[in-house]
Each structure stands twice: as structure tokens, then as C-alpha cells.
Design a protein around this motif. Structure first.
Motif, PDB file in Angstrom:
ATOM      1  N   UNK A  18       0.815  -1.214   0.000  1.00 58.62           N
ATOM      2  CA  UNK A  18       0.000   0.000   0.000  1.00 58.62           C
ATOM      3  C   UNK A  18       0.843   1.255   0.000  1.00 58.62           C
ATOM      4  N   UNK A  19       2.143   1.094  -0.252  1.00 58.86           N
ATOM      5  CA  UNK A  19       3.052   2.236  -0.203  1.00 58.86           C
ATOM      6  C   UNK A  19       4.018   2.207  -1.387  1.00 58.86           C
ATOM      7  N   UNK A  20       3.566   1.555  -2.482  1.00 60.27           N
ATOM      8  CA  UNK A  20       4.365   1.576  -3.711  1.00 60.27           C
ATOM      9  C   UNK A  20       5.417   0.492  -3.838  1.00 60.27           C
ATOM     10  N   UNK A  21       5.286  -0.608  -3.081  1.00 62.82           N
ATOM     11  CA  UNK A  21       6.296  -1.669  -3.147  1.00 62.82           C
ATOM     12  C   UNK A  21       6.358  -2.296  -4.531  1.00 62.82           C
ATOM     13  N   UNK A  22       7.570  -2.712  -4.904  1.00 63.05           N
ATOM     14  CA  UNK A  22       7.765  -3.415  -6.174  1.00 63.05           C
ATOM     15  C   UNK A  22       7.383  -4.889  -6.000  1.00 63.05           C
ATOM     16  N   UNK A  23       6.940  -5.547  -7.073  1.00 60.06           N
ATOM     17  CA  UNK A  23       6.727  -7.005  -6.985  1.00 60.06           C
ATOM     18  C   UNK A  23       8.058  -7.709  -6.709  1.00 60.06           C
ATOM     19  N   UNK A  24       8.001  -8.815  -5.976  1.00 61.18           N
ATOM     20  CA  UNK A  24       9.212  -9.590  -5.685  1.00 61.18           C
ATOM     21  C   UNK A  24       9.701 -10.232  -6.988  1.00 61.18           C
ATOM     22  N   UNK A  25      10.992 -10.138  -7.240  1.00 63.27           N
ATOM     23  CA  UNK A  25      11.520 -10.628  -8.519  1.00 63.27           C
ATOM     24  C   UNK A  25      11.894 -12.107  -8.457  1.00 63.27           C
ATOM     25  N   UNK A  26      11.821 -12.765  -9.615  1.00 66.85           N
ATOM     26  CA  UNK A  26      12.267 -14.160  -9.713  1.00 66.85           C
ATOM     27  C   UNK A  26      13.754 -14.260  -9.372  1.00 66.85           C
ATOM     28  N   UNK A  27      14.509 -13.261  -9.780  1.00 69.63           N
ATOM     29  CA  UNK A  27      15.958 -13.289  -9.551  1.00 69.63           C
ATOM     30  C   UNK A  27      16.275 -13.330  -8.057  1.00 69.63           C
ATOM     31  N   UNK A  28      15.568 -12.521  -7.289  1.00 71.64           N
ATOM     32  CA  UNK A  28      15.794 -12.508  -5.839  1.00 71.64           C
ATOM     33  C   UNK A  28      15.425 -13.861  -5.232  1.00 71.64           C
TER      34      UNK A  28
END
Lengths: 138, 147
Positions: free
Chosen positions: A34-44
Motif C-alpha cells: 500500500x506504499x508503492x512496493x515493487x513485486x518480488x523478482x524471480x531473480x531474488x
């Protein structure tokens, strides 16, 4: 992701747990906080699994798997107020941070690129020490 | 009443309690459980600042201003599954950070005046040092509301 039957059952259990947790985080939409977080990446996620596969023994304490607003993920261990956390950025780069029961930082290691064998050994050793109170209890 | 009331724009006192929302805290493991003691504490991820996305600072709410609006701590939540962590304003200041009042206009939410209590933690160092700061904030903060 599945793991070979050749992998000891205790280790396989931890890895399967982590993969399940990471799969959940990978499905989070953008702005999951709710504060602009990015989606979690496959790479991470892949970097976290590969790291866990390298350092996990059958007696390793399972980590908690936490999303980061950057699109990265963090593995966290907390045992008898001692903690260790490994942050994987959205590009898979890693950083290790740990503290003792008094909150004093005991390790603060920036790792560029793939985490090397020396880091594996250090983290494995710290996790063994973290597991000692559990052995005492159990 | 304007959102920028005198109290919401006042400098933040050292003894004021600042509140940080933990979205869907249990589902996202933002509450970490000690494997030996069973005690719960928040993850340091809650305080990790993103200079690219949050150039203005880390978002918090001032408990004193909330109370002046007649709002409880739970007003900080967006959802019932959110947790709330609290810490004293002097803590980030000791770590070299600043706290800037940032009152927001009233909105049409169930707690329309909560934005008056909004503030930002600013003055973050580089990323490596910010991790240590986040860790220290984690150590000083307590869970004041858990789902």
C-alpha cells in the motif's frame, strides 16, 4: 521447483518450505504494502533458494521469508534473541547482517554478485551456533 | 479545519511516539518469532528505506496528533491484518535522522483525519549504513498492535 530424493529429508523439508514461502511472495502484486512496493523478482527468489541449498544442513533452523519493498526478499533467523538476516536485492545481490542478544551488530557483510564459498561457510557456522539453544531445549 | 493545523505542523518532540504500519504483518512474515522464547518482534525490513522510491523519507504517524484527532493507534492500519510498531522520536534522531511533520489532506477513508498525523523520517545515509540504521530502529521499536 522440486528437490532430488538424494537430498536428505531434513534439508529437503527446509528447502521445500522456503520455496513455498517464496512462491507466495512472488505472487504479490505491485504495491503489496500500500506504499508503492515493487513485486518480488524471480531473480531474488532464485538467489535465496540457491543460497539456502548451499548452506542448509539437516539441523538448520528454518528461516522466515520476508518480502522487501524493493522487490527483493530477506531470510531471517531469530533464536534466543540472536539474529541473522540475509537480504537479496531484486537483482540477486546479497547482504548479510546479524546481531547478538544485546542488539550489537556481529556481522555486516556486503556481497557483490554470487555469494562465495567463504560466505557459505561463515553463514553455515553462524546458523549452527544459532541452533545450539534449540539443541539445549530439545 | 485545514490539515495543516498548528499541532500537526509542530516540530516533533523527542518523547513523541511514532507509529509505523506493517502491512499484512503475519501473512508477509513481518512479525518474526524467536524459535526459543516464542517472543515476537518486527522484521528489520519494516524500516528499510528505498531512496529511489521514497526520496522524501520513511512514512510514520505521530501518536500524539492522532490522539488529538480522537483517533486510536489502530487508525494507522489500512486493513485488520496490518500490525503497528511504535518507537520514541529520540531514537531515529540519535541515529542521525530527522523527523519532519508531513500532514496530509483529509480523505474519505473511515479515519479521514489520520493524515494530519503523518510525518517523514528523513536524512537517511547511504544504503549500507541505512541497513544498520534499520536494524537499530528494529531493536528500539515494539509491536503495539498485532493482528
Amino acid at each position: 521447483m522440486t528437490f532430488s530424493r538424494d537430498v536428505p529429508r531434513g534439508k529437503r523439508r527446509i528447502l521445500e518450505y522456503a520455496v513455498e514461502a517464496l512462491d507466495y511472495l512472488r505472487d504479490l502484486p505491485a504495491d503489496w504494502d500500500g506504499d508503492g512496493a515493487e513485486p518480488v523478482t524471480d531473480t531474488a527468489c532464485l538467489a535465496a533458494v540457491e543460497f539456502l541449498a548451499a548452506i542448509t544442513d539437516i539441523d538448520t533452523v528454518p528461516p522466515q521469508v520476508v518480502p522487501l519493498a524493493t522487490g527483493g526478499v530477506q531470510l531471517e533467523w531469530l533464536v534466543a534473541a540472536h539474529d541473522l538476516e540475509i537480504e537479496f536485492g531484486p537483482d540477486g545481490t546479497a547482504h548479510i547482517l546479524g546481531s547478538d542478544a544485546e542488539g550489537k551488530i556481529t556481522i555486516d557483510s556486503q556481497v557483490n554478485g554470487v555469494i562465495g564459498a567463504a560466505n557459505h561457510d561463515e553463514v553455515r557456522d553462524r546458523l549452527r551456533r544459532l541452533a545450539l539453544p534449540l539443541t539445549d531445549v530439545g | 479545519m485545514s490539515p495543516a493545523t498548528s499541532s500537526s505542523s509542530d516540530a516533533v518532540g523527542d518523547d513523541e511516539i511514532l507509529l509505523r504500519r506493517l502491512p499484512r504483518a503475519r501473512q508477509l512474515n513481518l512479525i518474526v518469532v524467536d524459535r526459543v522464547t516464542g517472543e515476537e518482534r518486527l522484521s528489520s525490513s519494516v524500516f528499510k528505506h528505498r531512496p529511489d522510491r521514497d526520496p522524501d523519507g520513511l512514512s510514520v504517524f505521530r501518536q500524539r496528533v492522532l490522539e488529538e484527532q480522537g483517533l486510536p493507534v489502530s487508525a494507522v492500519r489500512n486493513e485488520d491484518s496490518d500490525a503497528v510498531a511504535g518507537f520514541v522520536a529520540s531514537v531515529p534522531r540519535r541515529l542521525g535522522l530527522e523527523i519532519v511533520p508531513d500532514p496530509q489532506p483529509d480523505d474519505d477513508s473511515p479515519t479521514p483525519t489520520r493524515g494530519r498525523a503523518h510525518a517523514l523520517i528523513t536524512g537517511w545515509p547511504d544504503q549500507a549504513a541505512s541497513r544498520r540504521v534499520a536494524k537499530q530502529l528494529q531493536g528500539a521499536a515494539t509491536l503495539v498492535l498485532v493482528p
